[in-house]
Design a protein around this motif. Structure first.
Motif, short mmCIF file in Angstrom:
data_model
loop_
_atom_site.label_atom_id
_atom_site.label_comp_id
_atom_site.label_asym_id
_atom_site.label_seq_id
_atom_site.Cartn_x
_atom_site.Cartn_y
_atom_site.Cartn_z
N VAL A 11 9.74 32.01 -4.98
CA VAL A 11 10.36 32.67 -4.05
C VAL A 11 9.70 31.87 -2.74
CG1 VAL A 11 10.38 34.80 -2.44
CG2 VAL A 11 10.55 34.97 -4.80
N HIS A 12 8.35 31.60 -2.35
CA HIS A 12 7.96 31.09 -1.30
C HIS A 12 8.69 29.55 -1.18
CE1 HIS A 12 4.20 29.71 1.00
NE2 HIS A 12 5.00 28.41 1.02
N CYS A 13 8.81 28.68 -2.11
CA CYS A 13 9.46 27.37 -2.10
C CYS A 13 10.96 27.63 -1.71
CB CYS A 13 9.59 27.06 -3.47
SG CYS A 13 7.76 26.44 -4.01
N LEU A 14 11.57 28.90 -2.46
CA LEU A 14 12.97 28.99 -1.99
C LEU A 14 13.07 29.18 -0.68
CD1 LEU A 14 14.04 30.65 -5.39
CD2 LEU A 14 14.75 28.36 -4.48
N ILE A 15 12.22 30.02 0.11
CA ILE A 15 12.36 30.50 1.55
C ILE A 15 12.25 29.20 2.37
CG2 ILE A 15 11.25 31.66 3.40
CD1 ILE A 15 10.77 34.11 1.26
N PHE A 16 11.10 28.48 2.04
CA PHE A 16 10.86 27.28 2.55
C PHE A 16 12.18 26.39 2.69
CE2 PHE A 16 9.44 23.05 3.47
CZ PHE A 16 8.09 23.18 4.41
N ILE A 17 12.75 26.28 1.51
CA ILE A 17 13.98 25.27 1.29
C ILE A 17 15.04 25.64 2.02
CG2 ILE A 17 15.70 24.66 -0.33
CD1 ILE A 17 13.43 24.66 -2.51
N ASN A 18 15.35 27.01 2.09
CA ASN A 18 16.20 27.66 2.94
C ASN A 18 16.01 27.41 4.50
OD1 ASN A 18 18.74 29.41 3.19
ND2 ASN A 18 17.12 30.44 4.56
N GLU A 19 14.76 27.43 4.69
CA GLU A 19 14.42 27.37 6.33
C GLU A 19 14.56 25.91 6.55
OE1 GLU A 19 13.98 30.12 8.37
OE2 GLU A 19 14.75 30.93 6.76
N TYR A 20 14.23 24.90 5.82
CA TYR A 20 13.90 23.85 6.50
C TYR A 20 14.43 22.55 5.84
CZ TYR A 20 9.68 26.03 8.47
OH TYR A 20 9.29 26.79 9.26
N SER A 21 15.32 22.52 4.67
CA SER A 21 16.04 21.43 3.97
C SER A 21 17.28 20.77 4.94
CB SER A 21 16.75 22.06 2.71
OG SER A 21 17.62 22.82 2.88
N LYS A 22 17.57 21.66 5.85
CA LYS A 22 18.87 20.97 6.70
C LYS A 22 18.21 19.91 7.71
CE LYS A 22 21.92 24.88 6.14
NZ LYS A 22 21.10 25.81 5.43
#
Length: 142
Positions: A11-22
């Motif tokens: 979940v931590h990783c997915l939030i991070f990916i959502n917030e910063y992958s763009k």
């Protein structure tokens, strides 16, 4: 009863990916720094999420992005992909009750119906909890 570390890390990783992958290339090394975990652990989690179709990973240069909208990712999807036995770990009967004891001999049968109802309720609740809600809760804390 608890959610396993793998689920929380995912979940931590997915939030991070959502917030910063763009904005930046999200790599296992970067996620490892954010979570405080070993990059190998992160790669295993990301690999499981990829197999489930939750994330995409660019080959070669790397970089992880979400493969589906937040509303289509449930806590159940996340936990069952990174730890398929997570529900059984949350709700289970101790493995070696004494067969010589009347309670020990019957405890599994006594708890089966109750635990099956709990398991069904837990799965239903986890399926209705989306990553969209979790991200919303994260944003509310900022």
């Amino acid at each position: 009863m608890h959610i396993t570390n793998k689920c929380s890390i995912a979940v931590h990783c997915l939030i991070f990916i959502n917030e910063y992958s763009k904005e930046i290339k999200v790599t296992s090394k970067l996620l490892a720094r954010s979570t405080g975990c070993n990059p190998v652990t992160i790669r295993n989690i990301i690999s499981s999420l990829k197999k489930e179709g939750i994330v995409d990973v660019k080959s070669g240069t790397g970089g992880t992005t979400l493969a589906v909208p937040l509303k289509d990712i449930s806590l159940y999807n996340i936990c069952s992909s990174v730890d398929p036995k997570s529900i059984d770990k949350m709700i289970g009967v101790h493995s070696k009750p004494s067969s010589l004891c009347p309670v020990g001999n019957n405890i599994r049968n006594v708890l089966d119906e109750t635990y099956n109802i709990l398991r069904e309720n837990l799965i239903s609740s986890m399926k209705s909890t989306t990553l969209e809600k979790i991200v919303s809760d994260y944003h509310a804390l900022l």
